[in-house]
Design a protein around this motif. Structure first.
Motif, mmCIF file in Angstrom:
data_model
loop_
_atom_site.group_PDB
_atom_site.id
_atom_site.type_symbol
_atom_site.label_atom_id
_atom_site.label_comp_id
_atom_site.label_asym_id
_atom_site.label_seq_id
_atom_site.Cartn_x
_atom_site.Cartn_y
_atom_site.Cartn_z
ATOM 1 N N TRP A 1 -35.157 116.707 -45.917
ATOM 2 C CA TRP A 1 -36.446 116.086 -46.232
ATOM 3 C C TRP A 1 -36.808 115.039 -45.190
ATOM 4 O O TRP A 1 -37.958 114.981 -44.740
ATOM 5 N N LEU A 2 -35.829 114.217 -44.807
ATOM 6 C CA LEU A 2 -36.100 113.173 -43.809
ATOM 7 C C LEU A 2 -36.495 113.759 -42.459
ATOM 8 O O LEU A 2 -37.453 113.297 -41.834
ATOM 9 N N VAL A 3 -35.790 114.777 -42.001
ATOM 10 C CA VAL A 3 -36.120 115.412 -40.722
ATOM 11 C C VAL A 3 -37.520 116.014 -40.803
ATOM 12 O O VAL A 3 -38.330 115.850 -39.882
ATOM 13 N N GLY A 4 -37.821 116.675 -41.899
ATOM 14 C CA GLY A 4 -39.150 117.254 -42.072
ATOM 15 C C GLY A 4 -40.236 116.201 -42.042
ATOM 16 O O GLY A 4 -41.296 116.401 -41.433
ATOM 17 N N ARG A 5 -39.994 115.066 -42.686
ATOM 18 C CA ARG A 5 -40.986 113.984 -42.707
ATOM 19 C C ARG A 5 -41.227 113.432 -41.309
ATOM 20 O O ARG A 5 -42.356 113.243 -40.894
ATOM 21 N N VAL A 6 -40.154 113.193 -40.567
ATOM 22 C CA VAL A 6 -40.288 112.655 -39.211
ATOM 23 C C VAL A 6 -41.035 113.642 -38.309
ATOM 24 O O VAL A 6 -41.916 113.251 -37.536
ATOM 25 N N LEU A 7 -40.698 114.918 -38.422
ATOM 26 C CA LEU A 7 -41.380 115.928 -37.607
ATOM 27 C C LEU A 7 -42.853 116.051 -37.989
ATOM 28 O O LEU A 7 -43.716 116.187 -37.121
ATOM 29 N N ARG B 1 -49.363 112.699 -35.359
ATOM 30 C CA ARG B 1 -49.691 111.809 -34.230
ATOM 31 C C ARG B 1 -50.134 112.614 -33.016
ATOM 32 O O ARG B 1 -51.106 112.257 -32.349
ATOM 33 N N ASP B 2 -49.437 113.696 -32.759
ATOM 34 C CA ASP B 2 -49.775 114.553 -31.622
ATOM 35 C C ASP B 2 -51.183 115.146 -31.793
ATOM 36 O O ASP B 2 -51.968 115.170 -30.849
ATOM 37 N N GLU B 3 -51.505 115.604 -32.987
ATOM 38 C CA GLU B 3 -52.821 116.186 -33.244
ATOM 39 C C GLU B 3 -53.921 115.135 -33.121
ATOM 40 O O GLU B 3 -54.995 115.413 -32.593
ATOM 41 N N GLN B 4 -53.658 113.897 -33.579
ATOM 42 C CA GLN B 4 -54.638 112.833 -33.462
ATOM 43 C C GLN B 4 -54.880 112.451 -32.013
ATOM 44 O O GLN B 4 -56.005 112.187 -31.613
#
Length: 80
Positions: free
Chosen positions: A61-67, A73-76
């Motif tokens: 869950w944590l890895v998924g959240r960070v990704l 951020r990349d899309e913004q």
């Protein structure tokens, strides 16, 4: 290394169920999840283990959240 795909080039796909309905199981939603395997340096793995315990969440869950946060951020950045 083979991880359950149809052939050696296929990515495994896992489906799990999230019950967002009532106690009788109504309103069941299906969510598709692809398995991703990566290597982490020991200090990153140790941090992930500690963080998962602190937040009472799985390491997955944590890895998924960070990704997902990085993806947003990349899309913004691309839209700016």
């Amino acid at each position: 290394m083979h991880h359950g795909g149809i052939d050696d080039n296929a990515s495994p796909l896992y489906i799990y169920f999230v019950n967002n309905g009532d106690a009788s199981g109504g309103g069941m939603k299906v969510r598709e999840m692809a398995q991703v395997v990566f290597r982490a340096e020991p200090d990153i793995k140790a941090w992930l283990e500690r963080k998962a315990l602190q937040e009472e969440r799985s390491q997955n869950w944590l890895v998924g959240r960070v990704l997902r946060e990085a993806m947003h951020r990349d899309e913004q950045t691309k839209q700016a």
